[in-house]
Design a protein around this motif. Structure first.
Motif, PDB file in Angstrom:
ATOM      1  N   VAL A  28      42.611  62.475  28.703  1.00 18.52           N
ATOM      2  CA  VAL A  28      42.893  62.030  30.071  1.00 18.52           C
ATOM      3  C   VAL A  28      41.916  60.937  30.480  1.00 18.52           C
ATOM      4  O   VAL A  28      42.306  59.912  31.058  1.00 18.52           O
ATOM      5  N   SER A  29      40.644  61.126  30.160  1.00 21.56           N
ATOM      6  CA  SER A  29      39.636  60.126  30.517  1.00 21.56           C
ATOM      7  C   SER A  29      39.873  58.815  29.790  1.00 21.56           C
ATOM      8  O   SER A  29      39.745  57.734  30.375  1.00 21.56           O
ATOM      9  N   SER A  30      40.214  58.884  28.507  1.00 24.78           N
ATOM     10  CA  SER A  30      40.428  57.646  27.760  1.00 24.78           C
ATOM     11  C   SER A  30      41.650  56.900  28.283  1.00 24.78           C
ATOM     12  O   SER A  30      41.630  55.674  28.385  1.00 24.78           O
ATOM     13  N   HIS A  31      42.697  57.632  28.643  1.00 23.78           N
ATOM     14  CA  HIS A  31      43.894  56.991  29.181  1.00 23.78           C
ATOM     15  C   HIS A  31      43.584  56.321  30.526  1.00 23.78           C
ATOM     16  O   HIS A  31      43.961  55.165  30.766  1.00 23.78           O
ATOM     17  N   ARG A  32      42.869  57.018  31.384  1.00 24.55           N
ATOM     18  CA  ARG A  32      42.513  56.475  32.689  1.00 24.55           C
ATOM     19  C   ARG A  32      41.605  55.256  32.546  1.00 24.55           C
ATOM     20  O   ARG A  32      41.791  54.249  33.225  1.00 24.55           O
ATOM     21  N   ASP A  33      40.646  55.326  31.630  1.00 25.61           N
ATOM     22  CA  ASP A  33      39.648  54.263  31.531  1.00 25.61           C
ATOM     23  C   ASP A  33      40.160  53.017  30.836  1.00 25.61           C
ATOM     24  O   ASP A  33      39.566  51.954  30.985  1.00 25.61           O
ATOM     25  N   ARG A  34      41.256  53.125  30.100  1.00 28.15           N
ATOM     26  CA  ARG A  34      41.842  51.902  29.528  1.00 28.15           C
ATOM     27  C   ARG A  34      42.332  50.987  30.643  1.00 28.15           C
ATOM     28  O   ARG A  34      42.103  49.777  30.609  1.00 28.15           O
ATOM     29  N   GLY A  35      42.980  51.546  31.640  1.00 28.22           N
ATOM     30  CA  GLY A  35      43.412  50.743  32.778  1.00 28.22           C
ATOM     31  C   GLY A  35      42.248  50.260  33.615  1.00 28.22           C
ATOM     32  O   GLY A  35      42.237  49.121  34.091  1.00 28.22           O
ATOM     33  N   ARG A  36      41.256  51.108  33.767  1.00 24.43           N
ATOM     34  CA  ARG A  36      40.080  50.742  34.548  1.00 24.43           C
ATOM     35  C   ARG A  36      39.296  49.616  33.885  1.00 24.43           C
ATOM     36  O   ARG A  36      38.763  48.738  34.563  1.00 24.43           O
ATOM     37  N   GLN A  37      39.242  49.626  32.556  1.00 25.88           N
ATOM     38  CA  GLN A  37      38.524  48.579  31.834  1.00 25.88           C
ATOM     39  C   GLN A  37      39.177  47.223  32.055  1.00 25.88           C
ATOM     40  O   GLN A  37      38.495  46.218  32.288  1.00 25.88           O
ATOM     41  N   LYS A  38      40.499  47.181  32.025  1.00 25.07           N
ATOM     42  CA  LYS A  38      41.216  45.929  32.281  1.00 25.07           C
ATOM     43  C   LYS A  38      40.918  45.420  33.682  1.00 25.07           C
ATOM     44  O   LYS A  38      40.682  44.229  33.907  1.00 25.07           O
ATOM     45  N   ARG A  39      40.920  46.337  34.643  1.00 26.71           N
ATOM     46  CA  ARG A  39      40.635  45.991  36.033  1.00 26.71           C
ATOM     47  C   ARG A  39      39.214  45.453  36.182  1.00 26.71           C
ATOM     48  O   ARG A  39      38.977  44.452  36.876  1.00 26.71           O
ATOM     49  N   ASP A  40      38.263  46.106  35.525  1.00 30.57           N
ATOM     50  CA  ASP A  40      36.862  45.695  35.637  1.00 30.57           C
ATOM     51  C   ASP A  40      36.621  44.322  35.020  1.00 30.57           C
ATOM     52  O   ASP A  40      35.880  43.503  35.580  1.00 30.57           O
ATOM     53  N   PHE A  41      37.231  44.055  33.871  1.00 34.86           N
ATOM     54  CA  PHE A  41      37.052  42.749  33.254  1.00 34.86           C
ATOM     55  C   PHE A  41      37.676  41.651  34.095  1.00 34.86           C
ATOM     56  O   PHE A  41      37.100  40.567  34.236  1.00 34.86           O
ATOM     57  N   ARG A  42      38.849  41.912  34.659  1.00 34.91           N
ATOM     58  CA  ARG A  42      39.468  40.908  35.524  1.00 34.91           C
ATOM     59  C   ARG A  42      38.565  40.601  36.727  1.00 34.91           C
ATOM     60  O   ARG A  42      38.378  39.441  37.098  1.00 34.91           O
ATOM     61  N   ARG A  43      37.968  41.635  37.308  1.00 39.57           N
ATOM     62  CA  ARG A  43      37.054  41.441  38.431  1.00 39.57           C
ATOM     63  C   ARG A  43      35.827  40.624  38.014  1.00 39.57           C
ATOM     64  O   ARG A  43      35.369  39.746  38.744  1.00 39.57           O
ATOM     65  N   LEU A  44      35.306  40.889  36.815  1.00 34.99           N
ATOM     66  CA  LEU A  44      34.157  40.144  36.303  1.00 34.99           C
ATOM     67  C   LEU A  44      34.508  38.675  36.111  1.00 34.99           C
ATOM     68  O   LEU A  44      33.737  37.783  36.499  1.00 34.99           O
ATOM     69  N   TRP A  45      35.677  38.409  35.502  1.00 26.52           N
ATOM     70  CA  TRP A  45      36.077  37.022  35.284  1.00 26.52           C
ATOM     71  C   TRP A  45      36.254  36.278  36.598  1.00 26.52           C
ATOM     72  O   TRP A  45      35.823  35.128  36.729  1.00 26.52           O
ATOM     73  N   ILE A  46      36.860  36.917  37.573  1.00 24.42           N
ATOM     74  CA  ILE A  46      37.062  36.269  38.874  1.00 24.42           C
ATOM     75  C   ILE A  46      35.726  35.968  39.533  1.00 24.42           C
ATOM     76  O   ILE A  46      35.521  34.893  40.103  1.00 24.42           O
ATOM     77  N   THR A  47      34.782  36.895  39.432  1.00 29.20           N
ATOM     78  CA  THR A  47      33.458  36.679  40.014  1.00 29.20           C
ATOM     79  C   THR A  47      32.749  35.511  39.349  1.00 29.20           C
ATOM     80  O   THR A  47      32.132  34.676  40.025  1.00 29.20           O
ATOM     81  N   ARG A  48      32.831  35.418  38.033  1.00 30.75           N
ATOM     82  CA  ARG A  48      32.184  34.315  37.318  1.00 30.75           C
ATOM     83  C   ARG A  48      32.798  32.968  37.683  1.00 30.75           C
ATOM     84  O   ARG A  48      32.080  31.983  37.898  1.00 30.75           O
ATOM     85  N   ILE A  49      34.114  32.916  37.756  1.00 32.77           N
ATOM     86  CA  ILE A  49      34.787  31.656  38.105  1.00 32.77           C
ATOM     87  C   ILE A  49      34.443  31.252  39.523  1.00 32.77           C
ATOM     88  O   ILE A  49      34.146  30.081  39.796  1.00 32.77           O
ATOM     89  N   ASN A  50      34.446  32.206  40.442  1.00 26.76           N
ATOM     90  CA  ASN A  50      34.140  31.913  41.838  1.00 26.76           C
ATOM     91  C   ASN A  50      32.710  31.395  41.980  1.00 26.76           C
ATOM     92  O   ASN A  50      32.457  30.422  42.692  1.00 26.76           O
ATOM     93  N   ALA A  51      31.768  32.027  41.278  1.00 28.48           N
ATOM     94  CA  ALA A  51      30.371  31.586  41.354  1.00 28.48           C
ATOM     95  C   ALA A  51      30.224  30.167  40.819  1.00 28.48           C
ATOM     96  O   ALA A  51      29.538  29.335  41.424  1.00 28.48           O
ATOM     97  N   ALA A  52      30.873  29.885  39.702  1.00 28.14           N
ATOM     98  CA  ALA A  52      30.760  28.545  39.118  1.00 28.14           C
ATOM     99  C   ALA A  52      31.407  27.493  40.006  1.00 28.14           C
ATOM    100  O   ALA A  52      30.860  26.390  40.148  1.00 28.14           O
ATOM    101  N   THR A  53      32.548  27.807  40.596  1.00 32.52           N
ATOM    102  CA  THR A  53      33.198  26.812  41.455  1.00 32.52           C
ATOM    103  C   THR A  53      32.360  26.497  42.681  1.00 32.52           C
ATOM    104  O   THR A  53      32.320  25.358  43.131  1.00 32.52           O
ATOM    105  N   ARG A  54      31.676  27.486  43.204  1.00 34.11           N
ATOM    106  CA  ARG A  54      30.847  27.243  44.389  1.00 34.11           C
ATOM    107  C   ARG A  54      29.541  26.528  44.041  1.00 34.11           C
ATOM    108  O   ARG A  54      29.100  25.639  44.761  1.00 34.11           O
ATOM    109  N   VAL A  55      28.919  26.901  42.927  1.00 26.48           N
ATOM    110  CA  VAL A  55      27.641  26.289  42.555  1.00 26.48           C
ATOM    111  C   VAL A  55      27.822  24.822  42.181  1.00 26.48           C
ATOM    112  O   VAL A  55      27.038  23.969  42.593  1.00 26.48           O
ATOM    113  N   TYR A  56      28.855  24.538  41.401  1.00 27.58           N
ATOM    114  CA  TYR A  56      29.045  23.177  40.910  1.00 27.58           C
ATOM    115  C   TYR A  56      29.991  22.357  41.788  1.00 27.58           C
ATOM    116  O   TYR A  56      30.401  21.268  41.401  1.00 27.58           O
ATOM    117  N   ASN A  57      30.337  22.867  42.956  1.00 27.52           N
ATOM    118  CA  ASN A  57      31.177  22.170  43.932  1.00 27.52           C
ATOM    119  C   ASN A  57      32.481  21.658  43.319  1.00 27.52           C
ATOM    120  O   ASN A  57      32.920  20.548  43.572  1.00 27.52           O
TER     121      ASN A  57
END
Length: 103
Positions: A28-57
Motif C-alpha cells: 500500500v505504501s509503495s503504491h501510494r508513494d509512486r504517485g507522491r514521488q511524481k507529484r514531488d518531482f513536478r513541484r521541485l522542477w516548477i520551483t527551480r524554473i520559477n527561481a531561475a526565471t526570477r533571478v535571471y529576469n
C-alpha cells in the motif's frame, strides 16, 4: 508472502500473520508513494524554473514562461527546463529570447 518479508526484522519476519500485515502495508505504501514521488518531482522542477526565471529576469514568473512556451508551440517539458535552469541559465535566457522573437 515470506519471500517479500525477507528484509524485515523480528516478529515481522517470523510470524505468519505479522508477515501478511506488513507485506500488505508495504504494498500500500509503495503504491501510494509512486504517485507522491511524481507529484514531488513536478513541484521541485516548477520551483527551480520559477527561481531561475526570477533571478535571471527571463520572465516575471514561471506561469508567464510556460504560457508563452505553449503559445509559441515550443515543446519542452518541465524536467528539461529545470535541468537547463540549474546547469546553464544562459540557455534558459536564449530560450526566452526565442519565445519573445517568434511571431
Amino acid at each position: 508472502m515470506r519471500s517479500f518479508a525477507s528484509n524485515f526484522r523480528g516478529a515481522h519476519l517470523r510470524l505468519n500473520r505479522m508477515i501478511t500485515q506488513q507485506v500488505r502495508r508495504a504494498f500500500v505504501s509503495s503504491h501510494r508513494d509512486r504517485g507522491r514521488q511524481k507529484r514531488d518531482f513536478r513541484r521541485l522542477w516548477i520551483t527551480r524554473i520559477n527561481a531561475a526565471t526570477r533571478v535571471y529576469n527571463v520572465f516575471d514568473s514561471y506561469s508567464k514562461l510556460i504560457h508563452n512556451l505553449y503559445k509559441k508551440e515550443l515543446i519542452l517539458n518541465r524536467k528539461m527546463l529545470a535541468q537547463v535552469a540549474v546547469s546553464n541559465p544562459n540557455n534558459l535566457y536564449t530560450i526566452a529570447n526565442k519565445i519573445k522573437t517568434i511571431n
